[in-house]
Design a protein around this motif. Structure first.
Motif, PDB file in Angstrom:
ATOM      1  N   GLY A 163       0.816  -1.207   0.000  1.00 35.29           N
ATOM      2  CA  GLY A 163       0.000   0.000   0.000  1.00 35.29           C
ATOM      3  C   GLY A 163       0.850   1.257   0.000  1.00 35.29           C
TER       4      GLY A 163
ATOM      5  N   GLN B 118      -1.229  -2.424   5.945  1.00 33.82           N
ATOM      6  CA  GLN B 118      -2.325  -2.021   6.828  1.00 33.82           C
ATOM      7  C   GLN B 118      -3.294  -1.075   6.112  1.00 33.82           C
ATOM      8  N   LYS B 119      -2.865  -0.583   4.930  1.00 33.90           N
ATOM      9  CA  LYS B 119      -3.766   0.291   4.155  1.00 33.90           C
ATOM     10  C   LYS B 119      -3.632  -0.018   2.666  1.00 33.90           C
ATOM     11  N   GLN B 120      -4.674   0.327   1.909  1.00 38.57           N
ATOM     12  CA  GLN B 120      -4.621   0.227   0.447  1.00 38.57           C
ATOM     13  C   GLN B 120      -3.756   1.382  -0.080  1.00 38.57           C
TER      14      GLN B 120
ATOM     15  N   GLU C 185      -2.698   4.782  -1.594  1.00 36.11           N
ATOM     16  CA  GLU C 185      -3.475   6.024  -1.485  1.00 36.11           C
ATOM     17  C   GLU C 185      -3.883   6.628  -2.815  1.00 36.11           C
TER      18      GLU C 185
ATOM     19  N   THR D  86      -5.342  -6.733   3.781  1.00 36.73           N
ATOM     20  CA  THR D  86      -5.231  -5.522   4.600  1.00 36.73           C
ATOM     21  C   THR D  86      -5.085  -5.959   6.050  1.00 36.73           C
TER      22      THR D  86
ATOM     23  N   ASP E 239      -2.441  -5.607   9.912  1.00 39.79           N
ATOM     24  CA  ASP E 239      -1.331  -5.046  10.681  1.00 39.79           C
ATOM     25  C   ASP E 239      -0.266  -6.139  10.851  1.00 39.79           C
TER      26      ASP E 239
END
Ligand code: NAD
Ligand code: GDD
Length: 331
Positions: free
Chosen positions: A12, A35-37, A39, A50, A52
């Motif tokens: 990500g 932890q995120k796609q 941006e 997705t 942690d």
């Protein structure tokens, strides 16, 4: 080369996102984990987890059924961020790195690549702007960047131990400052090329921008397409010791500002703020060993690479001028 089932952690983020695209184009099946796609653009990954990665259970889920791991996930940023958040960075990255090494062993992966940094190099070798380019062996005896650099150096050693004691084949790559489109350009984690591009894009012709330090500090900067090609070539090589991946085109920060201004077609005045974080006084990559091992090195000049980078950042700045994005750095 046969197609592999590949995991990219940090998919990500900036380099991970570009690496996923590169690996998919090379014919591999790719799982991204972060932890995120991403941006700014959708991921090309065949599958995206997705999660942690400080949680060992998530590291196991990420590595299940995987042949090769490119471990890029990290709590990181430019010199402003890494000098302000040492405890968080060292803690988060150590947890992630050990979880990923254990999971790679448990899942029987055949290769594990760790993304280290030029921040592992000793401070006392980087006190002059006219720095001697850094060779891989210079990292020891150690005096790395506090927090982020120390944690990277520790994980380099963990890769060596997991290779010798547990039979995990590892690759260790020391990136020198990477820039390009789709990289963080605001919010507090941005590095100099993106920060300067954002400031120039946001100022009128003849305007003034803030530059940290006196601008005579030196760096070399690597375009992201060279970075992902280098990562791929190093993974395919048989070389297990740490390798620099960067350019040896050293410029001062003032020269970087002038190059960005030239690409933008603007005249820009520099206001130097010597109270802002500056990191080491000089840094450059010695690519002798990289050339020896790969018969290849990054080739994009800074002047060339800044064109697509500036064009992309200018577009973001113009699009968000009326609606500023929130800070990414914890208060
Ligand atoms: P980036 O910040 O864009 O990407 C890192 C990604 O890791 C982010 O998407 C973030 O969400 C993810 N991550 C952080 N904590 C996580 C967690 N707990 N669980 C899951 N994902 C998590 O950074 P980048 O520039 O793409 O850097 C990639 C790698 O290269 C990092 O290991 C970094 O330390 C290393 N590196 C980068 C540079 C550079 O100039 N960009 C220089 C030296 C080393
Ligand atoms: N970030 C930033 N923003 N830096 C600026 C700015 C600005 O507006 N203006 C001038 N600089 C100067 C900094 O003071 C520093 O001397 C130099 O530009 C480079 O800053 P960064 O790009 O933020 O970081 P760095 O080169 O010191 O370290 C980076 O590269 C390492 C790998 O080479 C960091 O991103 C590390 O995390 C990374 O590992």
């Amino acid at each position: 080369m046969s197609a592999k089932r590949v995991l990219v952690t940090g998919a990500g983020g900036f380099i991970g996102h570009h690496l996923v695209t590169h690996l998919v184009r090379a014919g591999h099946w790719v799982r991204g984990a972060d932890q995120k796609q991403p941006e700014y653009a959708a991921s090309d990954a065949d599958e995206f987890l997705t999660a942690d990665l400080r949680d060992p259970a998530n590291c196991l889920a990420a590595t299940a059924g995987i042949d090769e791991v490119y471990h890029l996930a990290a709590d990181m940023g430019g010199i402003g961020y890494i000098t302000a958040e040492r405890a968080a960075i060292a803690r988060n990255n150590t947890l992630m790195n050990i979880g990923m090494l254990d999971a790679a062993c448990a899942s029987g992966v055949s290769r594990f690549l760790f993304s280290s940094s030029a921040c592992v190099y000793p401070h006392h070798l980087q006190t002059s702007a006219d720095v001697v380019p850094l060779r891989e062996d210079d990292a020891w005896p150690a005096q790395p960047e506090e927090g982020y650099g120390l944690e990277k150096l520790f994980c380099e050693k963990m890769c060596q131990y997991y290779s010798s004691d547990r039979g995990l084949p590892t690759r260790v790559v020391r990136f020198h400052n990477v820039y390009g489109p789709l990289g963080t350009y605001d919010g507090g984690r941005e590095k100099a090329p993106a920060a300067i591009s954002r400031k120039v894009a946001g100022t009128p012709d003849g305007g003034e921008i803030e530059v940290w330090g006196d601008g005579e500090q030196t760096r070399s900067f690597m375009y992201v397409s060279d970075c992902v090609e280098g990562i791929y070539r190093i993974m395919r090589s048989d070389y297990e010791l740490p390798l620099n991946l960067g350019t040896d085109e050293m410029v001062t920060v003032n020269e970087l500002v002038d190059l960005v201004a030239a690409v933008a077609g603007k005249t820009v005045r520099r206001r130097h703020d010597r109270t802002k974080p500056q990191g080491v006084r000089g840094r450059n990559s010695d690519n002798s060993r990289l050339r020896e091992v790969l018969g290849w090195e990054p080739k994009m000049t800074l002047a060339e690479g800044l064109r697509p980078t500036y064009a992309w950042i200018e577009k973001q700045v113009l699009a968000t001028q009326d609606a500023p994005r929130p800070s990414l750095v914890p208060a």
